[in-house]
Design an enzyme around this catalytic site. Structure first.
Site, PDB file in Angstrom:
ATOM      1  CG  ASP A 197     -10.228  -1.469  -2.976  1.00  9.89           C
ATOM      2  OD1 ASP A 197     -11.316  -1.055  -3.449  1.00  9.89           O
ATOM      3  OD2 ASP A 197      -9.551  -0.829  -2.154  1.00  9.89           O
ATOM      4  CE  LYS A 203     -16.462   1.738  -5.335  1.00  5.69           C
ATOM      5  NZ  LYS A 203     -15.334   1.452  -4.432  1.00  5.69           N
ATOM      6  CD  GLU A 258     -15.069  -0.325  -1.215  1.00 10.36           C
ATOM      7  OE1 GLU A 258     -15.141   0.807  -0.692  1.00 10.36           O
ATOM      8  OE2 GLU A 258     -15.230  -0.524  -2.432  1.00 10.36           O
ATOM      9  CG  ASP A 296     -13.488   2.916   3.457  1.00  8.87           C
ATOM     10  OD1 ASP A 296     -12.846   3.788   2.856  1.00  8.87           O
ATOM     11  OD2 ASP A 296     -13.712   1.787   2.966  1.00  8.87           O
TER      12      ASP A 296
HETATM   13  N1  LIG Z   1      -2.316  12.558   1.190  1.00  8.56           N
HETATM   14  C1  LIG Z   1      -3.605  12.695   0.870  1.00  8.56           C
HETATM   15  N2  LIG Z   1      -4.328  13.734   1.367  1.00  8.56           N
HETATM   16  C2  LIG Z   1      -5.617  13.896   1.021  1.00  8.56           C
HETATM   17  N3  LIG Z   1      -6.277  13.096   0.187  1.00  8.56           N
HETATM   18  C3  LIG Z   1      -5.607  12.052  -0.339  1.00  8.56           C
HETATM   19  C4  LIG Z   1      -4.252  11.787  -0.030  1.00  8.56           C
HETATM   20  N4  LIG Z   1      -3.865  10.679  -0.705  1.00  8.56           N
HETATM   21  C5  LIG Z   1      -4.930  10.282  -1.400  1.00  8.56           C
HETATM   22  N5  LIG Z   1      -5.981  11.092  -1.194  1.00  8.56           N
HETATM   23  C6  LIG Z   1      -7.312  11.013  -1.786  1.00  8.56           C
HETATM   24  O1  LIG Z   1      -7.895   9.774  -1.461  1.00  8.56           O
HETATM   25  C7  LIG Z   1      -8.793   9.401  -2.500  1.00  8.56           C
HETATM   26  C8  LIG Z   1      -8.478   8.017  -2.941  1.00  8.56           C
HETATM   27  O2  LIG Z   1      -8.558   7.179  -1.839  1.00  8.56           O
HETATM   28  P1  LIG Z   1      -8.779   5.626  -2.033  1.00  8.56           P
HETATM   29  O3  LIG Z   1      -7.799   5.124  -3.026  1.00  8.56           O
HETATM   30  O4  LIG Z   1      -8.850   5.034  -0.705  1.00  8.56           O
HETATM   31  O5  LIG Z   1     -10.203   5.693  -2.678  1.00  8.56           O
HETATM   32  P2  LIG Z   1     -10.911   4.643  -3.591  1.00  8.56           P
HETATM   33  O6  LIG Z   1     -10.749   3.305  -3.000  1.00  8.56           O
HETATM   34  O7  LIG Z   1     -10.459   4.836  -4.983  1.00  8.56           O
HETATM   35  O8  LIG Z   1     -12.387   5.179  -3.479  1.00  8.56           O
HETATM   36  P3  LIG Z   1     -13.708   4.505  -2.870  1.00  8.56           P
HETATM   37  O9  LIG Z   1     -13.263   3.559  -1.811  1.00  8.56           O
HETATM   38  O10 LIG Z   1     -14.481   5.679  -2.356  1.00  8.56           O
HETATM   39  O11 LIG Z   1     -14.354   3.882  -4.041  1.00  8.56           O
HETATM   40  C9  LIG Z   1      -8.622  10.372  -3.632  1.00  8.56           C
HETATM   41  O12 LIG Z   1      -9.658  11.336  -3.608  1.00  8.56           O
HETATM   42  C10 LIG Z   1      -7.273  11.012  -3.299  1.00  8.56           C
HETATM   43  O13 LIG Z   1      -7.194  12.324  -3.803  1.00  8.56           O
HETATM   44 MG   LIG Z   2     -11.645   2.331  -1.369  1.00 12.17          MG
END
Ligand SMILES: Nc1ncnc2c1ncn2[C@@H]1O[C@H](COP(=O)(O)OP(=O)(O)OP(=O)(O)O)[C@@H](O)[C@H]1O
Ligand SMILES: [Mg+2]
Length: 574
Positions: A6, A69, A146, A169
């Site tokens: 991922d 990304k 995803e 998502d």
């Molecule tokens: N407890 C929380 N409250 C609010 N936001 C959060 C929390 N924990 C993580 N995040 C936010 O979630 C986001 C990251 O989520 P995730 O890892 O699912 O995204 P990603 O897979 O990197 O992004 P994408 O799928 O959009 O490419 C970040 O913006 C982070 O600040």
């Molecule tokens: Mg993601």
């Protein structure tokens, strides 16, 4: 072994299917399951990935990259220490780091992967993701969406359920809403809709802007061009946001943010959860559009849903689940791990490709193309103009191949330019231009006499191939797999589509009226009922060819052939 990756905007993960046929997330070289998608280039221009790179963000923001990304599919160059890097190259460092971590953990070579992308990623963004994998020394066995991956993870645990599921998502950079049906191990995606430019990073940015404004009012200093200050405030903003998911207020305290006349100037501010909610409310409620579209494309209403899966770190924000329960009249449940469901699903897909899933855990995936794909044609009329004509309609089950016949627009024209667009509009400018190629060597004849067959094939990775051929001289063929390098350019076009509705006034129309009406009736009745989707698509194609044949006054033998094609497809429906 094929691993699942991922590659996220904020964080990335890697997993494999273990000997028990269960997905297992692999720790990185720091022992963590979750790796920040941050890359730092050290003094030797060697990449440093993950937490070590995050630690460089404050010191050396100019040599440290995050959120690459979001730059996939763009022709942008990033520079660090005088060297230029494409976003694809930076992404490849993250992929290689994850693969290295897996090699250490599994003690074997890792060079094949399934990589996930947001469902709403464009053709160019998908190709860039494959390129990043290749630069990292990986054979990308499959690109999967995803939310579909998250559903696979849920599906493997709930094989016997029959359920309509909505996956919401919301990650760091993208939103995807996907509606699917789970039926005895078949994960059948019905529709997907999203926004490639909405995620947690936008909430950080809104907070950051509000901090800058407050600082300016209080200290009369504008810090918006100070890259180090911005970097520090951004981290503080993200921390504040996360903290507010669990508490009602958060205090930001940065005592040494900057200096004035060599004295430190700090920033201190208490942020209430309800103030933060006010800041992000518009962005969150705007996602109702994607929810409505995904549901209506799936021919469902909120009451048809059995489960709502929350995926992505940003769904931890309480306001998001409140908004969802208000909009859907439904309490969303966190049945999957919002951080790891996607990578676990990627590992399951890897297992499906390898054939290593245990008997009884057979799971089948059928996904869709989330947007329409069209070619450009000249629409005749008092004011002729070039418009997009859809070949692959959005939410068509993939893989899909659709062909259509067009005719020349000018007398003695021997070449046409065949273009491809992505998007729902008939207006060229509102869609994403993908690519174009020229087909030459068409026999010279009067306008409208020469036919050109255009074939669009959309594969399991979500990648499009366009082919064109001259119908009367089948030696003349051309094809492209959409080339990202050409994207963005515009050229003149010269193909036209006859208005199919005019078949009525064709000389032989009366002879074929019955079969045409019958086919039209079947298409009308069947549309929306998904059982015979493919046959109906074939019927539409065959019907169009017959109408086109009438309009172009083809000979009896050819018309009879075209009619037989229609009847053949109809018999498949009976
Ligand atoms: N407890 C929380 N409250 C609010 N936001 C959060 C929390 N924990 C993580 N995040 C936010 O979630 C986001 C990251 O989520 P995730 O890892 O699912 O995204 P990603 O897979 O990197 O992004 P994408 O799928 O959009 O490419 C970040 O913006 C982070 O600040
Ligand atoms: Mg993601």
């Amino acid at each position: 072994m094929i691993v699942g990756i991922d590659l996220g905007t904020s964080t990335s993960e890697i997993a494999y299917l273990n000997a028990d046929g269960k997905p297992e997330v692999i720790p990185n070289l720091d022992g963590e399951l979750i790796t920040p998608s941050v890359v730092h280039l050290d003094e030797n221009n060697e990449p440093v990935v993950g937490m070590a790179a995050v630690n460089k963000l404050l010191e050396e923001p100019q040599n440290t990259f995050m959120e690459v990304k979001r730059l996939m599919g763009q022709e942008k160059l990033l520079s660090a220490r005088g060297e230029k890097y494409t976003p694809v190259k930076i992404a490849s460092f993250i992929l290689r780091y994850l693969a290295d971590s897996a090699e250490v953990y599994l003690n074997e070579k890792v060079d094949r992967a399934v990589i996930t992308v947001p469902a709403y990623f464009t053709d160019r963004q998908r190709r860039d993701t494959i390129k990043a994998g290749e630069l990292a020394g990986l054979t990308v066995e499959r690109i999967i969406n995803e939310p579909t991956a998250a559903a696979l993870d849920y599906g493997l645990e709930n094989l016997k359920d029959i359920k309509n599921i909505l996956v919401y998502d919301l990650g760091g950079g993208t939103l995807d809403v996907t509606v699917l049906e789970l039926f005895e191990g078949v994960v059948d995606v019905k529709s997907s809709c999203g926004n490639n430019a909405l995620g947690g990073k936008d909430f950080d940015e809104l907070l950051l802007q509000s901090f800058l404004k407050k600082f300016q009012i209080k200290e009369r200093m504008d810090l918006s061009n100070d890259i180090k200050v911005i970097s520090a405030l951004k981290q503080a903003a993200e921390q504040c946001k996360k903290d507010l998911s669990g508490s009602e207020q958060h205090e930001v305290a940065l005592p040494f943010l900057t200096r004035r006349k060599s004295k430190p100037v700090g920033f201190k501010e208490t942020v209430l959860r309800k103030d933060f909610e006010k800041l992000i409310a518009d962005k969150i409620t705007s996602t109702e559009t994607q929810i409505r579209t995904a549901l209506s494309d799936a021919h469902m209403t909120p009451s048809d849903l059995d489960t709502v899966l929350l995926v992505g770190g940003s769904t931890r924000i309480p306001f998001v689940s409140q908004f969802l329960s208000n909009t859907l009249n439904f309490e969303p449940k966190k049945f999957v791990d919002p951080d790891l469901a996607v990578v676990r699903g990627a590992a399951i897909q890897a297992g499906i490709i390898e054939g290593t899933l245990k008997d009884g855990d057979a799971i089948i995936l059928s996904d869709v193309c989330p947007y329409s794909l069209s070619t450009e044609v000249l629409r005749e009329g008092v004011f002729p103009r070039v418009v997009c004509d859809i070949l692959i309609k959005r939410n068509t089950t993939i893989p899909a191949t659709v062909s259509k016949i067009y005719v020349t627009s000018h007398d003695y024209q021997t070449a046409v330019d065949v273009g491809a667009y992505q998007g729902e509009s008939t207006e060229l400018a509102e869609n994403v231009f993908l690519d174009r190629f020229r087909l030459s060597g068409i026999p010279s004849d009067l306008a409208g006499k020469e036919q050109i067959k255009i074939i669009f094939s959309y594969d399991l990775n979500g990648i499009l191939k366009v082919e064109a051929e001259s119908v009367s001289n089948s030696g003349v063929k051309g094809s492209i797999t959409i080339n990202t390098a050409n994207a963005g350019k515009k050229q003149e076009v010269e193909i036209i589509e006859a208005d199919l509705n005019n078949w009525n006034s064709a000389p032989n129309a009366s002879k074929y009226k019955n079969v045409i009406r019958r086919a039209e009736k079947l298409i009308e009745d069947e549309d929306g009922d998904n059982g015979d989707d493919l046959v109906i698509e074939n019927l539409k194609g065959a019907l169009e060819e017959l109408k086109m044949g009438l309009i172009h006054n083809l000979g009896d033998i050819e018309l009879e052939d075209l009619k037989d094609n229609v009847l053949d497809v109809i018999s498949e429906l009976d």
